[in-house]
Design a protein around this motif. Sequence first.
Motif, PDB file in Angstrom:
ATOM      1  N   ASN A  24     133.368  -6.684 -13.301  1.00 51.84           N
ATOM      2  CA  ASN A  24     134.053  -7.316 -12.176  1.00 51.84           C
ATOM      3  C   ASN A  24     133.270  -8.477 -11.569  1.00 51.84           C
ATOM      4  O   ASN A  24     133.813  -9.233 -10.758  1.00 51.84           O
ATOM      5  CB  ASN A  24     134.314  -6.278 -11.065  1.00 51.84           C
ATOM      6  N   TYR A  53     141.598 -12.622  -3.716  1.00 53.11           N
ATOM      7  CA  TYR A  53     142.344 -12.772  -4.969  1.00 53.11           C
ATOM      8  C   TYR A  53     142.263 -14.222  -5.451  1.00 53.11           C
ATOM      9  O   TYR A  53     142.021 -14.479  -6.636  1.00 53.11           O
ATOM     10  CB  TYR A  53     143.801 -12.345  -4.762  1.00 53.11           C
ATOM     11  N   ARG A  58     138.123  -8.817  -7.237  1.00 54.59           N
ATOM     12  CA  ARG A  58     138.986  -7.638  -7.322  1.00 54.59           C
ATOM     13  C   ARG A  58     138.890  -6.832  -6.030  1.00 54.59           C
ATOM     14  O   ARG A  58     137.805  -6.436  -5.622  1.00 54.59           O
ATOM     15  CB  ARG A  58     138.606  -6.802  -8.532  1.00 54.59           C
ATOM     16  N   MET A 101     135.364  -2.151  -7.063  1.00 50.07           N
ATOM     17  CA  MET A 101     136.365  -2.878  -6.272  1.00 50.07           C
ATOM     18  C   MET A 101     135.860  -3.082  -4.844  1.00 50.07           C
ATOM     19  O   MET A 101     135.070  -2.281  -4.334  1.00 50.07           O
ATOM     20  CB  MET A 101     137.673  -2.089  -6.213  1.00 50.07           C
TER      21      MET A 101
END
Length: 195
Positions: A24, A53, A58, A101
């Motif tokens: 990520n 975004y 993420r 995340m």
Amino acid sequence: MSGSAKPDNRQKGLVSREQRESLNAQRGQVLWLTGLSGAGKSTLAYALEARLYQLGRRCVVLDGDNLRSGLCADLGFTPAARHENLRRAAEVAKLFAETGMICIAAFISPTYLDRAMVREVVGPDDFSEVYLDCSLQVCEARDVKGLYQRARAGEIADFTGITSPYEPPLQPALTLMTSSLSIEDCVQQLIECLG
């Protein structure tokens, strides 16, 4: 909170948190937005999500109202039910952080003890408390759902800020004066808080 740590009996996957964060290109973490109803928690959470975004990061929003329509639909608004609502939200936020995340959580979470419990569940290294400081008068003026009016009329019991207290954080990672700052300014400060 307990004095001793519970054993970690969870099933272990084959992909580590470090691998997920590497994929990520970001660190998993939780931004916990707290404040009165009408302080701007959901508005800022979704504005930050949209901005992150755009930046290719993420992220996910956990909104208190949305969780109460599904995962926490069985809970009321007694102190015990509110505590359980926040415990469930904290567990979900922790799972998101562990997958690399950025989890933006928007919950009134009115008490010191409940927010301390959330911090413990998530883990202090992954948790940043953000206080949306907004006066009761401004929150009531923004009240599109008419909740404050209903609470003042006695139609809603234990309503935070009216018949139930809100305890402002003592040492939040960030305080946003949402009655005077623009959404864009708040979002920028939230991004800086993420690092």
